[in-house]
Each structure stands twice: as C-alpha cells, then as structure tokens.
Scaffold this active site. Structure first.
Site, PDB file in Angstrom:
ATOM      1  N   ASP A 103       0.866  -1.176   0.000  1.00  0.00           N
ATOM      2  CA  ASP A 103       0.000   0.000   0.000  1.00  0.00           C
ATOM      3  C   ASP A 103       0.910   1.236   0.000  1.00  0.00           C
ATOM      4  O   ASP A 103       2.129   1.142   0.117  1.00  0.00           O
ATOM      5  CB  ASP A 103      -0.980  -0.016   1.174  1.00  0.00           C
ATOM      6  CG  ASP A 103      -2.207   0.848   0.893  1.00  0.00           C
ATOM      7  OD1 ASP A 103      -2.142   1.684  -0.036  1.00  0.00           O
ATOM      8  OD2 ASP A 103      -3.228   0.712   1.588  1.00  0.00           O
TER       9      ASP A 103
HETATM   10  C1  BGC Z   1      -5.159   3.137   0.246  1.00  0.00           C
HETATM   11  C2  BGC Z   1      -5.306   2.168  -0.900  1.00  0.00           C
HETATM   12  C3  BGC Z   1      -5.262   2.913  -2.208  1.00  0.00           C
HETATM   13  C4  BGC Z   1      -3.951   3.672  -2.276  1.00  0.00           C
HETATM   14  C5  BGC Z   1      -3.749   4.428  -3.577  1.00  0.00           C
HETATM   15  C6  BGC Z   1      -3.955   4.044   0.080  1.00  0.00           C
HETATM   16  O1  BGC Z   1      -3.924   5.059   1.030  1.00  0.00           O
HETATM   17  O2  BGC Z   1      -5.078   2.425   1.473  1.00  0.00           O
HETATM   18  O3  BGC Z   1      -6.516   1.451  -0.751  1.00  0.00           O
HETATM   19  O4  BGC Z   1      -5.414   2.039  -3.265  1.00  0.00           O
HETATM   20  O5  BGC Z   1      -3.904   4.593  -1.211  1.00  0.00           O
HETATM   21  O6  BGC Z   1      -4.527   5.555  -3.647  1.00  0.00           O
END
Ligand code: BGC
Length: 740
Positions: free
Chosen positions: A268
């Site tokens: 993530d």
């Molecule tokens: C989130 C993800 C997301 C990623 C990209 C993160 O903060 O937890 O679910 O896909 O950001 O935007």
C-alpha cells in the site's frame, strides 16, 4: 524487440519465454525499476517522471488520468527507455470512474453479484478510455465495525457475500480476457485483516487468531485469486505483531504456497517505509529487506526499493532469484494486459462516458441497494394522486457531490441527479414540493432554519427527510467513534415530528449508523447508502412505488456503538442469552448477589440484539416463508443436499426478495458460528404467487478450518434456515455422516 501477438498473449509458454528473455537483458537497476510505482504528483507528469522512465527506473505510475499525459508517459517508457517496457497505470477505481455507482457497501446490499460485475465493467470501460489499466479494487476486507470509515468501500461483514461480490468485481474489471480493450487488472486488497482495526480506528493494529483469519478474513482473497485477480495489495495494518507488508506467513506461506498465486503483490502507499514506523525495522534498508523477503513485488509510492534493493543484492542478503521472480510476476501482468502489443489509448475506441447504458446500470444498482428498514402503517410508497403538497427537507436532498460517497477521485458531480431534482421531475405540476435544506451540511449544529422546516412540514401531506452523512465522513482515515446521525439531525427529526405528519427518513451514509434515537420518531426509513450518480431517480422510484425496495443489509446495525463488534455469525458462548432484554441501569436491583447463575452474554443497557440484523430489508410486497424441507436427512462427504422452502407474496405488488440460506454446524472441533450464510437468491414474486426456492449444498460448502487450522468437513448435525434475514425462524435440519 519483437512484439507478442494477441494470440500469443494467451499462450503462457510464449509469455514465460518472453519474460525470461527480458530478464536476461535487464540490469539490476532496471529490474528494481519495474518494482517501483510512482505517483504523478501535481505537476505535468512527463516533466516529473520523464527522466526516471527513460532510465527504466519506473515500472508503474498512479494517479494520472489525462489520456494525452498517459500516452506520453507510455511513449517515453516504450520509445525512449533501453528496453521499452510499457507502464502499468493504476488508479482507485472503486465504485465507478466518471459515472459513480453506489459505494461498495451499497452494492453488497443489492445481494446481486451481476450488479457488481456490471458496475465494474462500466467503470473499467470509462477508466480504460483515459489509459488506466489497473484498478485498486475490489476491497474485500471483512468489517464488523461500522466505526471504521472504510467499511464504505467494503462488502460488509460476511465472508460468503464478500467472496461472491469480490469475484464479480474482479470479473467485471478484468473481463473475459485481460488483453481485450476495456479490460483492466484488478487488485484485491488489503491483504489481510485491515477491516479488523482495533476500535474501528483506521490503520490501527488487528488481533485475529489464525483460525479466525482463515475462516473469516482470508476466504474472499482466496476466491479472488481463484477467479484470476492478477494483483493483490498489502494492508497497512499489523497482524499478530507483523505488519502485513512484511508478513511472510500471509504473502509466502498462504498466498503463494497454499493458493499458488502467480500474479504480483503491491504494497500500500508508502507502507514499506512505514515498517520502520511500526517498529518492525530500524531503517529503510531493514524495511526493504523485510518486504522483499516477505513477498512484496512492487512498492507503491515510496523510494525504499529504489534506494535499498541494489545494495541488499550486492551484499548477498537478497538473492537475484528473489528479485527476478518479483519482476517476472509484474512483467507477466503487463503481457497479459497486452501492453507490449499496444501501450497506447485511443479514447475513440471506447463508448462515451456516462452513456445511457452506464447511467441505467447505475440507476438499477442504486435502486437495488436501498434497504427499507422500517415502514409503519405502509407510510411508503407515496402516491402522487394522494398528495397535494410534499415537504422535502434535509441537508442531503439536493447534494450532488455528497451522494457520490467516498473514493470518487474522478467522479463527476455534474452528472449527479439528486433526489430533489428527481422528485420534482416525477411529480411534475401535480404536487407542490416545498424544499428546505434546514442544515448547511450533515454536521451542522445550527438550528435556525428548523422553524422553516417545521412550517413546510406542517402544511404538507407527507414529509421526506433526507438525512445521513456527507461523503467525507466515511472512507480512508475517516473513522467515527460516535455513529449517530451527525450534527443537529436528530433534533430536526423531532421538530418535524411535532407536525404530526407522516415522516419518511431517507438516509444516505457510508456506514451503518446507530439510529436508536430517531427510529421511533419516523414512520419509515429507507437506507440508501451513498447511492452514486443516479441516486436521485433510484430513490424516487422507490419512494413512489415505481420499484419496490429489495436491498438487504450487508452489515448489522447496532443499537448502540458500545455493542460493536456486533455481527450475525457470532459464536454462541457458554452463556447465550435466550430472550432479549434491555434494563435501565437505574432499575437494577441494589446489592444483587454477584453470581453467574442465570446470567448471559448481553449488555445491561443494550441487550444482545442489534437494531436491525444482517440480511434485513422490507418490501412493498408481503413475503411469507413456509415448508422448509431437505431432499434427504443425511449426506456423506462428496454428496449434495437440496434444501427448499416455499415463498408466498400475499401483498398487492410484485417485488424482488432476497431469499437467504443459513446453516449452523452444531458441534465442531472448534466452536462454530450460530449461523452462517451459505446461499442466497434474488427472486421475483408476483402478488398471490407462491414459489419454491431451492438451494443445492455440497458437503464442501460445510467445510471450515478446524483445530489444526486445516480445512475440514466434520460429521454431525446441522440446522438450516431459509428466510428473509439472518433472523429467519423457519428451520430444518440434516446430518453429515461418515460413510466408507
Ligand atoms: C489506500 C489504498 C489505495 C492507495 C492508492 C492508500 O492510502 O489504502 O486502498 O489504493 O492509497 O490511492
């Protein structure tokens, strides 16, 4: 380099050969480049990313949504880098792209996997038209906690329902063939356990015993992998002391070892660096080592891999084989997507944004997602013929942005049709609509406009109160400790109630709310989640009986926040309550003897029942279930059993009903839930009609992870229920027997 022809993309031998050839030609720096995903930032992306692309230091980007920019980035990668490897272009396409569908929790409330598949298909088409080839969806974290803001993005509390919906979203995004235009890579997230964040506080630690992890949290991911999801994203959270981004048990033993996953795992956002913040590693070098050895193939938005991996390989701490297998899985996805064939996007190849079919699908999804929680004295549906004046009150009656909900980076509020607009369209000149927003936002505490709301309500034949949460109150990092209607909304309800007019609450929100303080103050409640672009027409159709509500709750609605976590498939405990009772704390006997005799697992002040159970949802039809039966009394392993019941509609309108099948395994090597959803069907029943609904269960459907954490089907007695919610009372039984 030679391009792989379309017919060869499907040939895995050819693809594997091409991957080997590429790996042989790549420098270590170029390999690490493939493992790095960078965000476009706020400037013109080619200025910012161009040099890195030319040097082969970037394998994927995210957050670029302008097709010319995306094409330019691809051009630099393909034409100006040494090896010409095309880019993955990722984006959070969570519930629609430009046309927004209901939040995933709302989509789960449709109990219609086809709706989810179609929504994802339309989203993939709209996103493909700007060059996006990778969606960070589906989010399939089980959540039993409505405080958690990201429950909005999830399919709710149930493992079976989430598994089906997750698979449908993967199918919708990836299409029949990933290399077809309009198919984009899915990313099942967040692996794993994220939804169990302590006290629903986003990013907080999770405590999930392995048995529960395997029985409750992992099956949706297994289903997504089996359905061909090509990527997975790790969770920000910490699982049993090891953050998911460094969790080799999850990423190596389970995902690759047990499930045979051949796609790739992305971290993530910056979560490799955060391993140090968690206190697992001392520095970025330690974090890179922990993540790559655990099995994270690509880093999202960080520079830990870029800065540390080369050194780790040079020092012999990380083998080149480990790097090669990560890069191979990333290249495999690029080949499968057909990007080597054609990395460019021509928007003209795709249907127009928000076309009629897309809007119609969004409307149907919103219509099927709304749950009629209560409907005293048939307050709904409204009839235009019986209304002269209608009061439309509340902060969410005409809020085009708010109805879209969380995670709508690209959603276009200008496309939204609000309930106020749709109601005006439907009633035309026949009904005088009096609109008073009464509150500036759902959080407002200013009650100055409540007099005007009262006046509008007083002179009307019915009152529609549009309440709920604005979009920003749910989603990532937007958890709430109090999940009542925010601001002065409860006061607004009471004020309008004083008019004595029928009051119908339509609630748009990103989570289950505690509605105990208003539930008795209104005649009906339609819970519409954040319904998306077409929320207005969908809600209006339901309010006026053009459609009958058919949504069912994908998550339990607690009476009080202190009951959380509350979910239907709980364990019985050694002292289950038999009757629900709520005591007033002041009425408890003074100095009552402290004894456990006759005591049970309930809260003195909340009892043990929820306000509305999982699976609940009313209809304008009247459904009755009877005559549950099984086609045999016992089955052995490998055999099937058919369980059926009759469903009648004694009402006056045709409607869809979601027929649900629950099972209880009475005795297990580990204690088993009091009920588990094992099947459901959306059926249409005409007035006066009785239909038979059957579920065909295989003994494998009764499997669970037992004492040794292995999948097992244990013999013994089972109870089964068929009905319209998890509180269904129509019960049958059968046995699973050992036979040689
Ligand atoms: C989130 C993800 C997301 C990623 C990209 C993160 O903060 O937890 O679910 O896909 O950001 O935007």
């Amino acid at each position: 380099m030679t391009a792989v022809g379309a017919e060869e993309i499907g040939n895995s031998d050819v693809v594997e050969q091409r991957i080997d050839e590429l790996l042989n030609r790549m420098s270590l720096a170029e390999k690490i480049g493939q493992m790095s995903q960078l965000s476009a930032g706020s400037g013109y992306a080619p200025d910012y990313l161009g040099e890195g692309l030319r040097q082969g230091r970037i394998g994927a980007v995210l957050n670029v949504v302008d097709v010319e920019t995306v094409n330019e980035l691809q051009r630099i990668a393909v034409e100006e880098s040494r090896l010409g490897i095309p880019l993955l272009v990722g984006r959070d396409v969570i519930h629609g792209f430009k046309t927004i569908f209901p939040i995933p929790l709302g989509q789960a409330a449709t109990w219609n996997p086809e709706i989810v598949r179609m929504g994802a298909r339309f989203a993939a088409l709209e996103a493909s038209a700007v060059g996006i080839n990778w969606a960070f969806a589906p989010m399939i974290d089980i959540s039993r906690d409505a405080r958690w803001g990201r429950i909005a993005e999830s399919f709710g509390e149930d493992t079976y329902l989430t598994s089906l919906m997750g698979v449908s979203m993967v199918q919708g995004l990836q299409g029949d063939d990933l290399s077809e235009p309009g198919s984009i890579a899915a990313c099942a997230k967040h692996f794993a356990g994220y939804g169990a964040a302590e006290s629903g506080r986003d990013y907080a630690t999770t405590n999930i015993p392995e048995n529960e992890l395997r029985n409750v949290y992992l099956p949706p991911f297994r289903a997504a992998v089996d359905a061909g999801a090509v990527t997975l994203m790790t969770s920000f959270s910490d699982l049993d002391g090891v953050p998911a981004t460094a969790n080799d048990f999850l990423l190596r033993d389970v995902l690759r070892g047990e499930w045979g996953f051949t796609g790739f795992v992305v971290s993530d956002w910056d979560s490799i660096h955060q391993l140090q913040v968690h206190g697992l590693t001392a520095d970025d070098e330690g974090s890179a080592f922990a993540a790559i050895t655990a099995g994270v193939d690509m880093e999202m938005s960080g520079d830990v891999y870029a800065g540390q991996l080369e050194k780790l390989v040079d020092e012999g701490r990380v083998s080149i084989g480990l790097i090669d297998s990560a890069v191979a899985s990333i290249l495999r996805t690029k080949f499968q997507l057909g990007l080597f064939e054609n990395p460019y996007t021509n928007p003209g190849d795709y249907p127009p944004i928000a076309n009629e079919a897309t809007l119609e699908a969004a409307r149907k999804a919103a219509s099927q997602s709304a749950v009629l929680l209560k409907n005293d004295n048939n307050a709904l549906p409204l009839s235009v013929d019986k209304l002269a004046r209608l009061a439309v009150i509340g902060p969410l009656a005409d809020a085009p942005y708010e109805q879209l909900g969380t995670w709508i980076f690209d959603g276009d509020p200008n496309l939204s049709i609000t309930p106020l607009q749709a109601i005006r369209d439907l009633v035309g000149e026949n009904v005088e609509v009096r609109f008073v927003a009464a509150m500036q936002t759902s959080r407002s505490r200013n009650t100055e406009a409540f007099d005007a709301a009262f006046e509008a309500a007083k002179d009307s034949d019915a009152v529609l109160l549009f309440l709920g949460e604005e979009a920003i109150l749910s989603g990532e990092a937007h958890s709430r400790a109090n999940i009542d209607l925010p601001g002065a909304q409860a006061e607004l309800v009471r004020r309008v109630r004083e008019t004595g007019k029928p009051v119908i609450a339509v609630i748009q929100a990103g989570r289950p709310l505690t509605l105990t303080n208003i539930v008795d103050e209104v005649d009906a409640i339609l819970f519409a989640w954040h319904p998306g672009t077409m929320g207005g027409p969908a809600i209006t159709d339901l309010l006026f009986g053009v459609e009958s509500p058919s949504g069912k709750l994908p998550a339990t609605f607690p009476r009080m926040v202190g009951q959380i976590p509350i979910y239907y498939n709980q364990k019985n405990s050694g002292k289950p309550p038999s009757a629900d009772r709520i005591l007033h704390i002041d009425d408890i006997e003074e100095r009552a003897p402290q004894t456990s005799f006759g005591m049970s697992a309930f809260h003195l002040d909340a009892g043990f029942m929820p306000l509305f159970p999982f699976g609940h949802g009313l209809s304008y039809a009247s459904f009755e279930y009877k005559n549950i039966r099984t086609n045999q009394t016992a089955i052995a392993r490998g055999e099937r059993i058919v369980i059926s019941a009759e469903l009648s509609n004694s009402g006056t309108v045709a409607a869809d009903e979601i027929v649900q099948l629950y099972v209880r395994d009475l005795v297990g090597s580990v204690t088993r839930p009091v009920r588990e959803l094992k099947g459901f069907q959306r059926v249409r029943v005409e007035p006066g009609q009785t239909i038979s609904v059957s579920f065909d269960l295989h003994s494998d459907d009764l499997a669970f992870f037992g004492r040794d954490n292995r999948r097992t089907v244990e013999s013994g007695e089972f109870h089964v229920w068929i009905g319209g919610s998890s509180a269904a009372e129509l019960r049958g039984e059968f046995r699973l027997v050992d036979r040689d």
